[in-house]
Design a protein around this motif. Structure first.
Motif, PDB file in Angstrom:
ATOM      1  N   SER A  46      44.937 -74.935  16.605  1.00 35.92           N
ATOM      2  CA  SER A  46      44.454 -76.260  17.007  1.00 35.92           C
ATOM      3  C   SER A  46      45.205 -76.758  18.241  1.00 35.92           C
ATOM      4  O   SER A  46      44.631 -77.434  19.101  1.00 35.92           O
ATOM      5  CB  SER A  46      44.606 -77.267  15.854  1.00 35.92           C
ATOM      6  N   GLY A  47      46.488 -76.372  18.359  1.00 36.62           N
ATOM      7  CA  GLY A  47      47.261 -76.742  19.542  1.00 36.62           C
ATOM      8  C   GLY A  47      46.699 -76.111  20.802  1.00 36.62           C
ATOM      9  O   GLY A  47      46.673 -76.735  21.871  1.00 36.62           O
ATOM     10  N   THR A  48      46.217 -74.871  20.674  1.00 37.38           N
ATOM     11  CA  THR A  48      45.609 -74.188  21.823  1.00 37.38           C
ATOM     12  C   THR A  48      44.308 -74.868  22.237  1.00 37.38           C
ATOM     13  O   THR A  48      44.054 -75.063  23.431  1.00 37.38           O
ATOM     14  CB  THR A  48      45.336 -72.706  21.487  1.00 37.38           C
ATOM     15  N   LEU A  49      43.493 -75.238  21.258  1.00 36.44           N
ATOM     16  CA  LEU A  49      42.250 -75.959  21.561  1.00 36.44           C
ATOM     17  C   LEU A  49      42.557 -77.283  22.251  1.00 36.44           C
ATOM     18  O   LEU A  49      41.855 -77.695  23.177  1.00 36.44           O
ATOM     19  CB  LEU A  49      41.454 -76.202  20.272  1.00 36.44           C
ATOM     20  N   PHE A  50      43.624 -77.934  21.793  1.00 38.03           N
ATOM     21  CA  PHE A  50      44.050 -79.191  22.415  1.00 38.03           C
ATOM     22  C   PHE A  50      44.428 -78.960  23.880  1.00 38.03           C
ATOM     23  O   PHE A  50      44.004 -79.712  24.768  1.00 38.03           O
ATOM     24  CB  PHE A  50      45.245 -79.769  21.650  1.00 38.03           C
ATOM     25  N   MET A  51      45.199 -77.917  24.139  1.00 40.38           N
ATOM     26  CA  MET A  51      45.678 -77.670  25.500  1.00 40.38           C
ATOM     27  C   MET A  51      44.528 -77.322  26.444  1.00 40.38           C
ATOM     28  O   MET A  51      44.546 -77.708  27.619  1.00 40.38           O
ATOM     29  CB  MET A  51      46.710 -76.543  25.495  1.00 40.38           C
ATOM     30  N   ILE A  52      43.533 -76.595  25.957  1.00 37.23           N
ATOM     31  CA  ILE A  52      42.378 -76.260  26.798  1.00 37.23           C
ATOM     32  C   ILE A  52      41.706 -77.537  27.302  1.00 37.23           C
ATOM     33  O   ILE A  52      41.477 -77.715  28.504  1.00 37.23           O
ATOM     34  CB  ILE A  52      41.363 -75.403  26.023  1.00 37.23           C
ATOM     35  N   GLN A  53      41.406 -78.438  26.369  1.00 39.84           N
ATOM     36  CA  GLN A  53      40.694 -79.658  26.752  1.00 39.84           C
ATOM     37  C   GLN A  53      41.607 -80.636  27.484  1.00 39.84           C
ATOM     38  O   GLN A  53      41.138 -81.443  28.299  1.00 39.84           O
ATOM     39  CB  GLN A  53      40.074 -80.320  25.518  1.00 39.84           C
ATOM     40  N   PHE A  54      42.922 -80.539  27.239  1.00 40.23           N
ATOM     41  CA  PHE A  54      43.884 -81.402  27.925  1.00 40.23           C
ATOM     42  C   PHE A  54      43.898 -81.085  29.423  1.00 40.23           C
ATOM     43  O   PHE A  54      43.728 -81.975  30.255  1.00 40.23           O
ATOM     44  CB  PHE A  54      45.274 -81.208  27.327  1.00 40.23           C
ATOM     45  N   PHE A  55      44.114 -79.828  29.774  1.00 40.16           N
ATOM     46  CA  PHE A  55      44.185 -79.456  31.185  1.00 40.16           C
ATOM     47  C   PHE A  55      42.836 -79.626  31.884  1.00 40.16           C
ATOM     48  O   PHE A  55      42.779 -79.991  33.057  1.00 40.16           O
ATOM     49  CB  PHE A  55      44.675 -78.014  31.337  1.00 40.16           C
ATOM     50  N   TRP A  56      41.756 -79.371  31.152  1.00 39.33           N
ATOM     51  CA  TRP A  56      40.411 -79.488  31.736  1.00 39.33           C
ATOM     52  C   TRP A  56      40.111 -80.895  32.234  1.00 39.33           C
ATOM     53  O   TRP A  56      39.399 -81.077  33.220  1.00 39.33           O
ATOM     54  CB  TRP A  56      39.378 -79.086  30.682  1.00 39.33           C
ATOM     55  N   GLN A  57      40.675 -81.891  31.564  1.00 38.28           N
ATOM     56  CA  GLN A  57      40.328 -83.267  31.912  1.00 38.28           C
ATOM     57  C   GLN A  57      40.794 -83.694  33.302  1.00 38.28           C
ATOM     58  O   GLN A  57      40.199 -84.582  33.904  1.00 38.28           O
ATOM     59  CB  GLN A  57      40.898 -84.226  30.860  1.00 38.28           C
TER      60      GLN A  57
END
Length: 300
Positions: A170-181
């Motif tokens: 779940s942390g990886t999914l968070f980081m993907i969408q975090f940087f994408w923003q």
């Protein structure tokens, strides 16, 4: 005649409700959460999935309603927001707050039924968005950094809802969408720069549509691609991506990077608009590829 008036009023009411909760944005957020749920679930519980969709919509809708109440005086100044329900006078602040508080309470209850951890992250999301991100938008470009936290929660939230656990997956999914923003919102901020300026919003990292902002957009695009490919290497637990899907993600990422470079080269609104839409396509297709990759592996 009165029946026609009543029908028109009903249509207007529905339209205002959709706008105060930003339905299109809320649906895209729910899509991210559902994708995360499919990735995390070993067995799909469709009742749980429905609760996630309903609760997620309510949390996003509440955040947007609170946001529009807080920014009502600024929304009047901008072309893209002056016709929203509150600044246009179609909806009172009291009614908007009623929707916001009702959605907050019901949304948290619905998410709590799934599990307490999901409700906790839902509460964190709405608190960060309303209490910190929204006030900072008129103070500092760092608001985008703060806003990236609640914005990155939905993809992760789905996994947490399915597993009742926050983990490396779940942390990886968070980081993907975090940087994408960052490339997404900076492209939006560049495109609508003049409108945001009228409202007093500081969205670009340097405060201007300049070379520094364009370079940062390119860098964050590269980091988004890199983080998106980490699951290919088998270091993120149950969250795994096959090399074939990794190549597809890389191709999508290079497409987004191309538009980021075009913005750096041209530094105009058209290039920013194209990058913004390219970023939306990237995150949507990425989530679809992640989910399909998992279930194709299971079926095979």
């Amino acid at each position: 005649m009165s029946k026609a008036i009543t029908n028109n009023q009903s249509v207007d009411l529905i339209s205002d409700f959709k706008e105060i909760t930003k339905m299109r944005l809320a649906v895209s957020v729910v899509f991210s959460s559902v994708a995360g749920y499919f990735l995390g679930a070993e067995v799909i519980d469709f009742v749980e999935l429905l609760l996630l969709a309903v609760g997620g919509y309510m949390m996003v809708g509440a955040s947007n309603a609170f946001n529009q109440v807080i920014e009502k005086d600024l929304d009047v100044l901008m072309d893209r927001t002056k016709n929203r329900p509150i600044p246009s006078g179609r909806m009172s602040v009291k009614k908007a707050l009623f929707i916001a508080f009702t959605f907050t309470i019901l949304g948290l209850l619905v998410l709590y039924i799934i599990n307490p951890v999901t409700a906790m992250f839902g509460a964190i999301s709405i608190f960060l968005y309303v209490s910190i991100y929204t006030p900072l938008k008129t103070k500092t470009p760092l608001s985008v950094f703060v806003g990236a936290f609640p914005g990155a929660i939905p993809f992760m939230l789905g996994w947490v809802a399915a597993t009742n656990d926050f983990s490396i997956e779940s942390g990886t999914l968070f980081m993907i969408q975090f940087f994408w923003q960052f490339p997404h919102f900076w492209a939006l901020g560049w495109w609508l720069y003049n409108d945001y300026k009228r409202g007093g919003f500081f969205m670009l990292p340097t405060g201007k549509r300049d070379r520094g902002t364009a370079i940062q957009i390119i860098l964050y695009t590269i980091w988004t691609i890199a983080v998106s490919l980490i699951p290919v290497f088998g270091v993120t637990g149950r969250l795994y991506l096959t090399p074939v899907s990794g190549i597809l993600i890389l191709i999508l990422g290079l497409g987004m990077l191309y538009y980021a470079y075009k913005l750096y080269k041209n530094r105009d609104e058209i290039s920013a608009k194209k990058l913004m839409f390219a970023s939306v396509s990237y995150i949507t297709l990425l989530q679809i590829i992640y989910v399909l990759d998992k279930y194709i592996r299971i079926w095979i």
